[in-house]
Motif scaffolding. Structure first.
Motif, mmCIF file in Angstrom:
data_model
loop_
_atom_site.group_PDB
_atom_site.id
_atom_site.type_symbol
_atom_site.label_atom_id
_atom_site.label_comp_id
_atom_site.label_asym_id
_atom_site.label_seq_id
_atom_site.Cartn_x
_atom_site.Cartn_y
_atom_site.Cartn_z
ATOM 1 N N VAL A 36 21.021 13.215 24.897
ATOM 2 C CA VAL A 36 22.320 12.908 25.504
ATOM 3 C C VAL A 36 23.075 14.223 25.635
ATOM 4 C CG1 VAL A 36 24.506 11.690 25.260
ATOM 5 C CG2 VAL A 36 22.379 10.587 24.538
ATOM 6 N N THR A 37 23.451 14.563 26.850
ATOM 7 C CA THR A 37 24.088 15.844 27.109
ATOM 8 C C THR A 37 25.541 15.661 27.530
ATOM 9 O OG1 THR A 37 23.452 15.913 29.449
ATOM 10 C CG2 THR A 37 21.880 16.807 27.848
ATOM 11 N N GLY A 38 26.268 16.740 27.450
ATOM 12 C CA GLY A 38 27.660 16.745 27.850
ATOM 13 C C GLY A 38 28.349 17.957 27.273
ATOM 14 N N PRO A 39 29.430 18.421 27.896
ATOM 15 C CA PRO A 39 30.142 19.606 27.405
ATOM 16 C C PRO A 39 30.808 19.332 26.073
ATOM 17 C CG PRO A 39 31.408 18.526 29.130
ATOM 18 C CD PRO A 39 30.085 17.833 29.088
ATOM 19 N N SER A 40 31.147 20.401 25.375
ATOM 20 C CA SER A 40 31.863 20.261 24.113
ATOM 21 C C SER A 40 33.156 19.483 24.340
ATOM 22 C CB SER A 40 32.187 21.641 23.536
ATOM 23 O OG SER A 40 30.998 22.348 23.252
ATOM 24 N N GLY A 43 32.902 13.701 23.622
ATOM 25 C CA GLY A 43 32.757 12.469 22.855
ATOM 26 C C GLY A 43 31.397 12.251 22.233
ATOM 27 N N LYS A 44 30.513 13.251 22.289
ATOM 28 C CA LYS A 44 29.152 13.078 21.771
ATOM 29 C C LYS A 44 29.150 12.815 20.263
ATOM 30 C CE LYS A 44 27.481 17.041 23.174
ATOM 31 N NZ LYS A 44 28.752 17.639 23.675
ATOM 32 N N SER A 45 29.898 13.617 19.520
ATOM 33 C CA SER A 45 29.926 13.440 18.062
ATOM 34 C C SER A 45 30.594 12.119 17.672
ATOM 35 C CB SER A 45 30.644 14.612 17.393
ATOM 36 O OG SER A 45 29.889 15.812 17.531
ATOM 37 N N THR A 46 31.583 11.697 18.439
ATOM 38 C CA THR A 46 32.217 10.400 18.177
ATOM 39 C C THR A 46 31.217 9.272 18.374
ATOM 40 O OG1 THR A 46 34.337 11.278 18.945
ATOM 41 C CG2 THR A 46 34.137 8.890 18.799
ATOM 42 N N LEU A 47 30.399 9.370 19.400
ATOM 43 C CA LEU A 47 29.353 8.372 19.626
ATOM 44 C C LEU A 47 28.425 8.295 18.423
ATOM 45 C CD1 LEU A 47 27.669 6.424 21.368
ATOM 46 C CD2 LEU A 47 26.539 8.443 22.349
ATOM 47 N N LEU A 48 28.026 9.443 17.895
ATOM 48 C CA LEU A 48 27.133 9.443 16.741
ATOM 49 C C LEU A 48 27.802 8.830 15.519
ATOM 50 C CD1 LEU A 48 25.358 12.914 17.029
ATOM 51 C CD2 LEU A 48 24.702 10.700 17.980
ATOM 52 N N ASN A 219 29.645 6.620 29.309
ATOM 53 C CA ASN A 219 31.003 6.557 28.773
ATOM 54 C C ASN A 219 31.989 6.598 29.930
ATOM 55 O OD1 ASN A 219 33.052 6.516 26.835
ATOM 56 N ND2 ASN A 219 33.129 8.749 26.711
ATOM 57 N N HIS A 220 32.578 5.456 30.231
ATOM 58 C CA HIS A 220 33.394 5.317 31.440
ATOM 59 C C HIS A 220 34.870 5.562 31.116
ATOM 60 C CE1 HIS A 220 30.045 2.511 33.188
ATOM 61 N NE2 HIS A 220 29.636 3.740 32.950
ATOM 62 N N ILE A 221 35.212 6.839 31.033
ATOM 63 C CA ILE A 221 36.589 7.233 30.749
ATOM 64 C C ILE A 221 37.288 7.554 32.056
ATOM 65 C CG2 ILE A 221 38.078 8.914 29.601
ATOM 66 C CD1 ILE A 221 36.679 7.072 27.679
ATOM 67 N N GLU A 222 38.432 6.951 32.295
ATOM 68 C CA GLU A 222 39.186 7.238 33.506
ATOM 69 C C GLU A 222 39.651 8.684 33.489
ATOM 70 O OE1 GLU A 222 42.353 4.530 34.037
ATOM 71 O OE2 GLU A 222 41.101 2.752 34.028
ATOM 72 N N ALA A 227 37.508 13.179 26.560
ATOM 73 C CA ALA A 227 37.482 12.636 25.203
ATOM 74 C C ALA A 227 37.383 13.767 24.193
ATOM 75 C CB ALA A 227 36.297 11.682 25.046
ATOM 76 N N PHE A 228 37.285 13.355 22.914
ATOM 77 C CA PHE A 228 37.144 14.329 21.831
ATOM 78 C C PHE A 228 35.710 14.773 21.717
ATOM 79 C CE2 PHE A 228 41.062 12.233 20.828
ATOM 80 C CZ PHE A 228 41.816 13.208 20.266
#
Length: 228
Positions: A36-40, A43-48, A219-222, A227-228
């Motif tokens: 799962v990729t995405g910039p810093s 929200g990646k760590s929140t997902l975990l 992750n469908h963020i408007e 996110a964090f």
């Protein structure tokens, strides 16, 4: 199914007006290896944290291997995590004054009795990771980065988890050390029937995995990745 998320919404109590995760539906198959990729800050760590039960969603269900961890109390989540989830942290989080064997044995203290691990099993794990026996009893602070990585992998795998989570463990490594770490990790994963969920901002790692997804796809963020 290893992971099933449905109608997940999450915000931190300190900022209730800011939605961090909005995941209508997402699943990971058993034995899948997914990046799962995405910039810093996306929200990646929140997902975990949600998957591990360290954070609780405001809405929705979190199911791991058929069990609703969002319905568990804190003690039940701790037990589930110890028995079923291995975790490789970004900064490894090893205890610097303990040696390699004791760092790994520490991870076994919270498992069920039928998963009790012996020192012989730990030493066999370190041997399989090509770590010299002369370094097993040295304090972690005296080991090289590569040796510490081997200890972190062993600690995450020693309880024979169903799910291995890796939170950007290669982010601070140069290219040579990154590739060595990934080759070692994937060789160990191939020996097991383990599901791997690896998050990183480094899309060049995708060749190691069965599937790659950008977090923004699930992750469908408007307004985009805010996110964090």
């Amino acid at each position: 199914m290893a992971v099933e998320l449905n109608n997940i919404r999450f915000h931190y109590a300190s900022n209730p007006g800011k939605t961090v995760l909005n995941i209508p539906s997402w699943s990971v198959q058993n034995n899948d290896h997914i990046l799962v990729t995405g910039p810093s800050g996306c929200g990646k760590s929140t997902l975990l944290s949600i998957l591990c039960g360290l954070e609780h969603p405001n809405e929705g269900s979190v199911t791991l291997f058929g069990e609703r961890i969002d319905k568990m109390n804190a003690r039940q989540r701790d037990r589930f995590r110890a028995n079923h989830i291995g975790y490789i942290f970004q900064k490894l989080n090893l205890i610097p004054y303990l040696n390699a064997i004791d760092n790994i044995m520490l991870a076994t203290r919270f498992c069920e009795s039928n998963k009790v691990t012996s020192y012989q099993e730990v030493m066999a794990m370190l041997d399989s990771l090509n770590m010299s026996a002369q370094d097993w009893n040295k304090p972690i602070r005296l080991l090289s980065v590569g040796q510490q990585q081997r200890v972190a992998i062993a600690r995450a795998l020693i309880n024979k988890p169903k799910l291995l989570i890796a939170d950007e463990p290669t982010s601070s490594l140069d290219l040579s050390n990154r590739d060595a770490f990934m080759a070692l990790l994937m060789s160990m994963i191939e020996m097991t029937n383990m599901t791997l969920l690896f998050v990183s901002h480094d899309v060049s790692l995708s060749g190691y995995f069965n599937h790659t997804q950008q977090l923004k796809q699930i992750n469908h963020i408007e307004g985009g990745d805010n996110a964090f």
